[in-house]
Design an enzyme around this catalytic site. Structure first.
Site, PDB file in Angstrom:
ATOM      1  N   HIS A  76      -7.254  -2.010   2.012  1.00 15.26           N
ATOM      2  CA  HIS A  76      -6.613  -3.296   2.303  1.00 15.26           C
ATOM      3  C   HIS A  76      -6.663  -3.569   3.808  1.00 15.26           C
ATOM      4  CE1 HIS A  76      -3.950  -3.529  -1.580  1.00 15.26           C
ATOM      5  NE2 HIS A  76      -5.213  -3.266  -1.840  1.00 15.26           N
ATOM      6  N   GLU A  85      -4.409  -4.396   5.880  1.00 15.58           N
ATOM      7  CA  GLU A  85      -3.341  -3.756   6.662  1.00 15.58           C
ATOM      8  C   GLU A  85      -3.631  -2.281   6.917  1.00 15.58           C
ATOM      9  OE1 GLU A  85      -3.084  -5.506   3.810  1.00 15.58           O
ATOM     10  OE2 GLU A  85      -0.988  -6.064   3.463  1.00 15.58           O
ATOM     11  N   CYS A 107       1.520  -5.153   0.111  1.00 12.33           N
ATOM     12  CA  CYS A 107       1.877  -4.513  -1.163  1.00 12.33           C
ATOM     13  C   CYS A 107       2.701  -3.255  -0.870  1.00 12.33           C
ATOM     14  CB  CYS A 107       0.612  -4.172  -1.955  1.00 12.33           C
ATOM     15  SG  CYS A 107      -0.320  -2.797  -1.234  1.00 12.33           S
ATOM     16  N   CYS A 157       0.823  -0.706   1.356  1.00 15.58           N
ATOM     17  CA  CYS A 157       0.710  -1.098   2.766  1.00 15.58           C
ATOM     18  C   CYS A 157       2.073  -1.090   3.459  1.00 15.58           C
ATOM     19  CB  CYS A 157       0.047  -2.467   2.867  1.00 15.58           C
ATOM     20  SG  CYS A 157      -1.689  -2.421   2.338  1.00 15.58           S
TER      21      CYS A 157
END
Lengths: 151, 151
Positions: free
Chosen positions: A56, A58, A86, A89
């Site tokens: 992801h 992040e 999420c 993260c």
């Protein structure tokens, strides 16, 4: 924060990253990490390219920021991300002790704030809704195109 | 599961990884990912070496497993880890849809099961407490040595 380097300014940088993801066929989420009003890391979602569901924006940006600063902890930094983090993260952000998280659109399915307890570090400040419409529009366009391709 | 390739068998492999971490001055947590009774990935905590607080054994092992199998999803796999996954790692496991998680010691401070809602994928089965004493002993010894060094 100066008049020039606003949260909107840095969110626009995160949105640029989200657009790179879009162009690469990745779910369009982008992130930048700043420290003292400077971008120290930037990344976009690369789950398809890296064949890695944990890649992801992040995760990549936080790791790159620690690498750039030579510091495991990011207490003086801000993570700007176009979509609400999420659970994974947010859990990563916890470990980094990042000073602030500024996000755009809310993730109604996978956002960390759906959990009843905050999983962020208690010292992490949060601001949401920054340029959220731009982020949402990009995501909606991405999924519209993907649905049409599948149809 | 065959008589030979038991959960204890693979947890011993994860414990080997935890001992490598110990020897390297890392918090001793190890993990392996198996598929069809074969180890497809192994890793230990590398937060110090990589200067990256997200470099937990599980994150590294899950990413390595996806890479080894050429598959983003790990539905047919089992993650063995010596310590209960934290929120970040459980969030990563969610995205991989890993079939099973078998862990050793419970993490009373940062374990994902402290959250009131399960953050794992609904299809992921969990077994805990496998060789937990060996994992706990290793962790206790690590922190005992670290405290003595600081004293």
């Amino acid at each position: 924060m100066s008049d020039f380097f606003t949260d909107e300014f840095f969110m626009k940088e995160a949105l640029k990253e989200a657009r790179y993801a879009f162009e690469e066929g990745e779910i369009p989420v982008g992130a930048v990490v700043t420290c003292n009003e400077q971008v120290v890391a930037r990344a976009h979602n690369q789950t398809e390219r890296l064949n890695d569901v944990t890649a992801h924006a992040e995760m990549l940006a936080l790791t790159a920021a620690a690498d750039a600063l030579g510091s495991k902890y990011l207490k003086e930094c801000t993570l700007y991300v176009t979509l609400e983090p999420c659970t994974m993260c947010a859990g990563a952000a916890f470990w980094t002790q990042v000073g602030r998280i500024v996000f755009g659109a809310t993730d109604e399915k996978r956002g960390y704030s759906l959990l009843p307890n905050s999983i962020l570090h208690p010292a992490t400040l949060v601001k949401n809704g920054v340029l959220s419409e731009k982020s949402s529009t990009l995501l909606q366009e991405f999924f519209r195109i993907r649905r049409n391709k599948k149809a």
